[in-house]
Enzyme design. Sequence first.
Site, mmCIF file in Angstrom:
data_model
loop_
_atom_site.group_PDB
_atom_site.id
_atom_site.type_symbol
_atom_site.label_atom_id
_atom_site.label_comp_id
_atom_site.label_asym_id
_atom_site.label_seq_id
_atom_site.Cartn_x
_atom_site.Cartn_y
_atom_site.Cartn_z
ATOM 1 N N HIS A 13 -4.694 -3.410 6.718
ATOM 2 C CA HIS A 13 -4.495 -3.638 5.282
ATOM 3 C C HIS A 13 -5.851 -4.026 4.698
ATOM 4 C CE1 HIS A 13 -3.145 -4.990 1.428
ATOM 5 N NE2 HIS A 13 -3.644 -6.187 1.657
ATOM 6 N N ASP B 106 0.846 -1.206 0.000
ATOM 7 C CA ASP B 106 0.000 0.000 0.000
ATOM 8 C C ASP B 106 0.881 1.256 0.000
ATOM 9 O OD1 ASP B 106 -2.243 -1.803 0.412
ATOM 10 O OD2 ASP B 106 -1.428 -2.032 2.425
#
Length: 333
Positions: A191, A163
């Site tokens: 996440h 990410d």
Amino acid sequence: MKKEIKVVVTGAAGQIGYSLIPRLVDGNTFGNKTVNLSLVEIPQVVSKLEGLAMELEDSYFPNLGSINYTDNFSEASRDADWFLLVGSIPRGIVYNGKKIEERSDLLQINGGIFVEQGKAIGEFGNQNAKVLVVGNPANTNALIGRAAANNPSQNWMAMTMLDANRAKSMLAKKLTCNVSEIKKMIIWGNHSPTMYPDYENALLNNQSVSKLVNDEDWIDSKFIPSVQQRGKAVIDARGASSATSAAKAALDTVYACENETESGNCFSAAVYSDGAYDVPKGIMCGFPLMTTSSGEIEIVRDLNLSEKARSRLDVSIAELLSEKEAVKDLLTE
Ligand code: NAX
């Protein structure tokens, strides 16, 4: 300094595994160390690892040590220094006659796997072993594994580097710079699509990315949602989930843990909250991290969170707490 390192990888016959494993032995991630691989799969596919082992041998990797493959995780864990827990049951698969669609079912099934793996890591892994959970739901799988391991000297993390790398790429395009110039790009929280990519603490040439972008509309309508939803966008475009970028992010995380963090920077992974930044204790939350000169991985504690960042982070914390509640029977600490 140890000259050899033993690395366990689960899900080794999967798509991330195929991209990740060769690069563990290419002399970059672990420098000059000899890397002994212990590859783990479920019994139905473990025989495929013979083919991967053949390819590794055929690839001329001077740093490649031994290669073992097995469906016995405890056996694989013995004296291992690193565990890359990639294997897990994906959403949408039929498991024991039932299609797994609900996140709660996914949490329970994968949670069960991580109880067993955590116990083995705690018992057989090295005392200072590092564990990176990639298999989703990564934060809560790591929470379960860590509790089962019950070995505080080991270091459990869940991966948010992918990410962070996605966020760096978007910012570098926007600011016409190289991805490597974006520093302190932190992913807070889970996440999952609630993660918060912290553009306010991110820096380019020691200047706030937020000030350089100077376009809150782009941040709110493009940047944050695109980072949060990038996994889905890749699936839509590729017909399969991110693999080579996920493998690279796992390697980047290992590298960040194995090498002292350069001054003025930090890296992103989820670790067990000790209450830093008022994140409730006892969840695996994305934080800013640094590796010290003596190899300790620590939370960087001096960043400021704006009101906007705080409220975004609170949403992700609420999700992590609800995931924790859903697996409380598996938290066997
Ligand atoms: P694949 O389905 O290609 O491979 C997974 C492999 O894990 C399979 O070969 C399966 O047999 C194996 N496996 C399942 N249970 C296992 C167990 N108990 N022990 C050992 N092996 C086991 O998936 P792949 O694309 O490689 O993705 C793996 C995981 O990464 C998935 O959970 C996926 O959701 C997760 N991801 C996490 C990311 C992150 O940033 N944290 C991003 C990429 C990826 O989506």
